[in-house]
Motif scaffolding. Structure first.
Motif, PDB file in Angstrom:
ATOM      1  N   PHE A   1     -77.259  64.625  91.335  1.00  0.00           N
ATOM      2  CA  PHE A   1     -76.427  64.416  92.526  1.00  0.00           C
ATOM      3  C   PHE A   1     -76.461  62.953  92.957  1.00  0.00           C
ATOM      4  CE2 PHE A   1     -76.649  64.061  97.206  1.00  0.00           C
ATOM      5  CZ  PHE A   1     -75.353  64.441  97.538  1.00  0.00           C
ATOM      6  N   ARG A   2     -77.673  62.400  93.055  1.00  0.00           N
ATOM      7  CA  ARG A   2     -77.804  61.010  93.486  1.00  0.00           C
ATOM      8  C   ARG A   2     -77.144  60.052  92.488  1.00  0.00           C
ATOM      9  NH1 ARG A   2     -78.613  61.459  98.187  1.00  0.00           N
ATOM     10  NH2 ARG A   2     -76.997  59.891  97.958  1.00  0.00           N
TER      11      ARG A   2
ATOM     12  N   GLU B   1     -80.972  67.479  91.974  1.00  0.00           N
ATOM     13  CA  GLU B   1     -80.949  66.468  93.039  1.00  0.00           C
ATOM     14  C   GLU B   1     -80.811  65.066  92.450  1.00  0.00           C
ATOM     15  OE1 GLU B   1     -81.173  64.353  96.603  1.00  0.00           O
ATOM     16  OE2 GLU B   1     -80.710  66.460  96.228  1.00  0.00           O
TER      17      GLU B   1
ATOM     18  N   PRO C   1     -72.269  67.982  89.713  1.00  0.00           N
ATOM     19  CA  PRO C   1     -73.401  67.315  90.368  1.00  0.00           C
ATOM     20  C   PRO C   1     -73.092  66.857  91.789  1.00  0.00           C
ATOM     21  CG  PRO C   1     -72.557  65.983  88.550  1.00  0.00           C
ATOM     22  CD  PRO C   1     -71.876  67.293  88.464  1.00  0.00           C
ATOM     23  N   ALA C   2     -71.832  66.453  92.062  1.00  0.00           N
ATOM     24  CA  ALA C   2     -71.476  66.047  93.423  1.00  0.00           C
ATOM     25  C   ALA C   2     -71.620  67.208  94.396  1.00  0.00           C
ATOM     26  CB  ALA C   2     -70.055  65.493  93.459  1.00  0.00           C
TER      27      ALA C   2
ATOM     28  N   HIS D   1     -69.288  68.607  97.574  1.00  0.00           N
ATOM     29  CA  HIS D   1     -70.512  68.214  98.257  1.00  0.00           C
ATOM     30  C   HIS D   1     -71.381  69.460  98.385  1.00  0.00           C
ATOM     31  CE1 HIS D   1     -68.779  70.218 101.771  1.00  0.00           C
ATOM     32  NE2 HIS D   1     -67.661  69.544 101.529  1.00  0.00           N
ATOM     33  N   PRO D   2     -72.683  69.288  98.564  1.00  0.00           N
ATOM     34  CA  PRO D   2     -73.548  70.468  98.686  1.00  0.00           C
ATOM     35  C   PRO D   2     -73.130  71.348  99.854  1.00  0.00           C
ATOM     36  CG  PRO D   2     -74.858  68.505  98.266  1.00  0.00           C
ATOM     37  CD  PRO D   2     -73.450  68.029  98.526  1.00  0.00           C
TER      38      PRO D   2
ATOM     39  N   SER E   1     -67.335  74.194  95.626  1.00  0.00           N
ATOM     40  CA  SER E   1     -68.715  73.812  95.937  1.00  0.00           C
ATOM     41  C   SER E   1     -69.518  74.995  96.448  1.00  0.00           C
ATOM     42  CB  SER E   1     -68.714  72.678  96.964  1.00  0.00           C
ATOM     43  OG  SER E   1     -68.115  71.515  96.416  1.00  0.00           O
TER      44      SER E   1
ATOM     45  N   ILE F   1     -73.259  60.406  93.052  1.00  0.00           N
ATOM     46  CA  ILE F   1     -72.832  59.948  94.375  1.00  0.00           C
ATOM     47  C   ILE F   1     -72.986  58.437  94.520  1.00  0.00           C
ATOM     48  CG2 ILE F   1     -73.331  60.095  96.855  1.00  0.00           C
ATOM     49  CD1 ILE F   1     -71.889  62.523  95.701  1.00  0.00           C
TER      50      ILE F   1
ATOM     51  N   GLY G   1     -73.935  69.322  94.190  1.00  0.00           N
ATOM     52  CA  GLY G   1     -75.357  69.654  94.226  1.00  0.00           C
ATOM     53  C   GLY G   1     -75.806  70.594  93.141  1.00  0.00           C
TER      54      GLY G   1
END
Length: 335
Positions: A312-313, A309, A257-258, A161-162, A228, A316, A260
């Motif tokens: 990431f979306r 971003e 990507p998860a 996660h970011p 991360s 997720i 961030g």
């Protein structure tokens, strides 16, 4: 469902993440750590035995099986789930009383280093063999597996996660992963071109003499949330594949990507399916193409941050956690 899960239980292990995925779905999970047999400590008697006999030390295997069988006697599982348990006694695993027995391999099962003669002898007795390599499914069925299931790799929301950066230093490009023969020359070339703008982290890289003559930052392995945190210090995170596994995607496909990070990965059909090139990630097929991506990342950091971003979306919101994969496996067992 009561699940007896056998797998390596160290911090950052994909087996631990998948076991937690089953638990998050509401199942009762007991995990038995197979690490003492599968990854004995370097220079320990078990490690020396494995190096000289090309099999795991019988006393460590016995220790793991004793713990498995004690847990099974108390839990009385519905499902025995073995995560790359090829170095354990297959007969003993399959003889544990349970309605279902499933074996999961995160690596290419056609590569001899990812199997053993004992595993191959008993492969057809597993109710389901799960693989993260699409090309393995027909190969497993041809080899005699009762049923084979392809599931993609995944990310663990507990770790991926970011995160806030832990350093003021920001690298233009970075790679987090093990040193492999098919990666070494390319990484040395990147280090010579990008110098202090490059971060390389993972097992084995500090032993590469050519890297030490460059200004690149070379670090050891990072696991769990440290992964991360490291991603946060890199603008363009490389996703490199393992040719020995014939990879078309990898765990990093989801983890970067998860976390961030901007995904900059090798162009494959699976990568193109998962992330849209140019708007959610960057894909490359050559060094020249990679250099162009890195120049863009250097010149337009705000633009590539928006792409990160979007990636990431996409991941997720796309159903790519280990709990999602656990659900796919259980759905296949219900069919």
């Amino acid at each position: 469902m009561k699940i007896l899960f056998v797998g390596d239980d160290w911090l950052g292990s994909n087996a631990r993440s998948l076991a937690e995925g089953f638990r998050r779905l509401g199942h009762e999970v007991i995990m038995v750590d197979s690490t003492p047999a599968t990854l004995p400590p370097r220079l320990s008697p078990s490690w020396l035995y494995a190096k000289s006999h090309e099999q795991r030390a019988p006393w460590t295997v016995e220790h793991v099986h004793t713990r498995i069988e004690r847990a099974a006697a108390e839990l009385r599982p519905d499902l025995v789930f073995a995560f790359k348990s090829v170095h354990l006694d297959q007969r003993r695993l399959l003889d544990i009383p349970a309605r279902l027995h499933v074996h999961y391999s995160p690596d290419d099962v056609a590569n001899p280093v990812n199997t053993t003669s004992d595993y191959l002898t008993h492969e057809s007795e597993w109710d389901l063999v799960v693989t993260t390599k699409r090309h393995n499914v027909p190969e497993l069925l041809e080899r005699g597996a009762k049923e084979a299931l392809f599931v993609r790799s995944a990310y663990d929301p507990a770790w991926h996660h970011p995160c806030a950066r832990r350093t003021t230093r920001q690298y233009l490009v970075g790679f987090i992963g093990a040193c492999r023969p098919d990666r070494r020359d390319g990484m040395v070339s990147l280090a010579r071109a990008y110098g202090a703008q490059l971060l390389v982290a993972g097992p084995g890289w500090r032993r590469v003499r050519q890297l030490r003559t460059t200004r690149a930052e070379v670090a050891g392995a990072v696991y769990g949330q440290d992964f991360s945190m490291t991603v946060a210090s890199v603008t363009a995170n490389l996703v490199l594949l393992n040719s020995d596994n014939r990879d078309t995607h990898t765990c990093r496909t989801f983890e970067v990507p998860a976390a961030g990070g901007l995904f900059v990965g090798e162009r494959t059909d699976e990568h193109a399916e998962l992330l849209e090139d140019g708007s959610e990630a960057f894909l490359f097929s050559s060094r020249d193409e990679l250099d162009e991506i890195l120049e863009r990342a250097s010149l337009y950091p705000d633009q590539v941050a928006k792409i990160a971003e979007a990636g990431f979306r996409r991941i997720i919101d796309g159903g790519h956690s280990y709990a999602d994969r656990a659900g796919e496996i259980l759905h296949a067992l219900d069919r």
